[in-house]
Design an enzyme around this catalytic site. Structure first.
Site, short mmCIF file in Angstrom:
data_model
loop_
_atom_site.label_atom_id
_atom_site.label_comp_id
_atom_site.label_asym_id
_atom_site.label_seq_id
_atom_site.Cartn_x
_atom_site.Cartn_y
_atom_site.Cartn_z
N ASN A 19 32.33 44.47 39.49
CA ASN A 19 33.11 45.41 38.68
C ASN A 19 33.92 44.66 37.64
OD1 ASN A 19 34.68 47.41 37.64
ND2 ASN A 19 35.74 47.92 39.54
N LEU A 40 42.72 48.91 42.65
CA LEU A 40 41.93 48.07 43.55
C LEU A 40 42.58 47.85 44.91
CD1 LEU A 40 40.58 45.40 41.01
CD2 LEU A 40 39.38 47.40 41.86
N CYS A 71 37.37 47.65 35.74
CA CYS A 71 38.49 48.42 36.30
C CYS A 71 39.59 48.54 35.25
CB CYS A 71 39.05 47.75 37.55
SG CYS A 71 40.50 48.63 38.16
N ILE A 82 28.47 54.44 34.05
CA ILE A 82 29.68 53.87 33.46
C ILE A 82 30.85 53.95 34.46
CG2 ILE A 82 29.09 54.41 31.07
CD1 ILE A 82 30.79 56.95 31.30
N ASN A 83 31.83 53.07 34.28
CA ASN A 83 33.10 53.22 35.00
C ASN A 83 33.90 54.32 34.29
OD1 ASN A 83 35.45 52.78 36.58
ND2 ASN A 83 34.94 50.62 36.80
N THR A 84 35.15 54.49 34.67
CA THR A 84 35.96 55.59 34.14
C THR A 84 36.38 55.35 32.69
OG1 THR A 84 37.86 54.48 35.10
CG2 THR A 84 36.89 56.29 36.36
N GLY A 144 30.51 61.46 36.57
CA GLY A 144 30.57 62.92 36.50
C GLY A 144 29.42 63.67 37.14
N LYS A 190 28.89 46.14 36.71
CA LYS A 190 29.39 47.49 36.42
C LYS A 190 30.20 47.48 35.13
CE LYS A 190 31.63 51.50 38.49
NZ LYS A 190 32.12 52.12 39.73
N SER A 211 31.57 53.49 44.42
CA SER A 211 32.68 52.71 44.96
C SER A 211 34.01 53.42 44.70
CB SER A 211 32.68 51.34 44.29
OG SER A 211 33.79 50.59 44.75
C1 SIN Z 1 40.84 51.29 40.98
O1 SIN Z 1 40.92 50.84 42.12
O2 SIN Z 1 41.78 51.23 40.19
C2 SIN Z 1 39.58 51.96 40.52
C3 SIN Z 1 38.49 51.00 40.39
C4 SIN Z 1 37.83 51.08 39.07
O3 SIN Z 1 38.01 52.02 38.31
O4 SIN Z 1 37.06 50.16 38.75
#
Ligand code: SIN
Length: 303
Positions: free
Chosen positions: A128, A73, A131, A192-194, A245, A166, A21
């Site tokens: 999610n 988002l 974020c 994982i997310n960031t 990654g 997520k 996503s």
């Molecule tokens: C974002 O739109 O800020 C990224 C979405 C995310 O990292 O979950």
């Protein structure tokens, strides 16, 4: 002939490759580049109740071995996604897609999941709760086991589609959060997310990203993702969509050995729009090299 098929929470995928996503729009944008029907599925752009322009610019910073984003988002809102974006995808993609649902409150998560959860083209709802770029909601649900369980329970009550939660890596113990989601009824997990990160410009001596911090992604986080998938696989029975990654077909096999049933490709799409196509093309020969007849047989093989 290598069998690349996997079963992801009841959804049978031709192969485990799914663009993550936020790195692949609503899918149809890539249909001019290649036939997107070769993909296992697509995780669509994160969707909130109201349309959002996202955070102020600049919101991307290139780093060594990765990038920071603070997109916030940005999306046209759930009604437009259902009425305009998904119909455009339907014209060029004949498989089930994954709806990625954002939210700023419990009620909003429920609202969005209820709306997207009845759309025919959607096979999985990915919630999610991780974020890092919004001040309310988002990651605050994903960093607390009780909150994560509450979101899971509430969204499970309003959709019959498989629900994947997520998760955020920005926690002390991701296993605790994963187990809380499983206990609350999650059908699967995405991890994982960031990772929260920041970059400072030496000339201006100020953060590069207007929002100061953002989510770090790219090849540098791959070993972190593998470790977290490995740990969570040991603790839960529900399937895991691995993400973080992934750049190559080798990475896909490694992530599956750690415990991923399917693998999302994120930042790689931003460097090379053909990344998913290239990985899918390379997988059969790589499986032959490592004597893998059915890719699904290696899930969790490192344990
Ligand atoms: C974002 O739109 O800020 C990224 C979405 C995310 O990292 O979950």
């Amino acid at each position: 002939m290598v069998d690349l098929r996997v079963n992801l929470g009841g959804l049978c995928l031709d192969n485990p490759i799914i663009p993550a996503s936020g790195t692949f729009g609503f899918g149809y944008e890539f249909a001019d580049l290649y036939d997107i029907n070769i993909l296992g599925s697509i995780s669509l752009k994160g969707t909130t109740k109201e349309p959002r322009l996202g955070n102020p610019l600049p919101r991307i910073a290139e780093c060594r071995e990765g990038m920071i984003n603070s997109v916030g988002l940005q999306n046209p809102g759930v009604e437009k996604v259902i009425e305009e974006e998904i119909p455009k995808l339907r014209k060029c993609f004949n498989k089930k897609a994954i709806a990625n649902v954002g939210g700023f409150s419990l009620d909003e998560y429920v609202y969005n999941c209820e709306k997207l959860g009845v759309v025919d083209e959607i096979g999985i709802v990915e919630v999610n709760i991780s974020c890092p770029n919004v001040h309310a909601g988002g990651m605050s649900f994903g960093t607390d086991a009780k909150n994560a369980a509450e979101v899971t329970k509430r969204v499970k009550a309003v959709t019959n589609k498989p629900v994947f939660i997520k998760l955020s890596p920005n926690v002390t113990d991701i296993v605790e959060i994963a187990k809380a989601c499983e206990d609350a009824g999650a059908d699967g997990l995405t991890l994982i997310n960031t990772l929260m990160g920041m970059k400072i410009d030496l000339k201006s001596r100020k953060p590069v990203v207007k929002n100061i911090k953002g989510g770090f992604s790219g090849p540098a986080i791959f070993p972190v993702a593998v470790r977290m998938i490995y740990d969570v696989y040991e603790a839960v029975k529900i399937p895991i969509m691995g993400v973080g990654g992934v750049m190559t077909a080798e990475d896909v096999i490694e992530m599956m050995l750690a415990g991923a049933t399917a693998v999302q490709v994120g930042a790689a799409n931003l460097v090379e729009p053909m990344a998913c196509k290239n990985i899918i093309k390379e997988l059969p020969a790589l499986c032959e090299k490592y004597k893998i007849e059915k890719l699904r047989d290696i899930i969790g093989g490192a344990h």
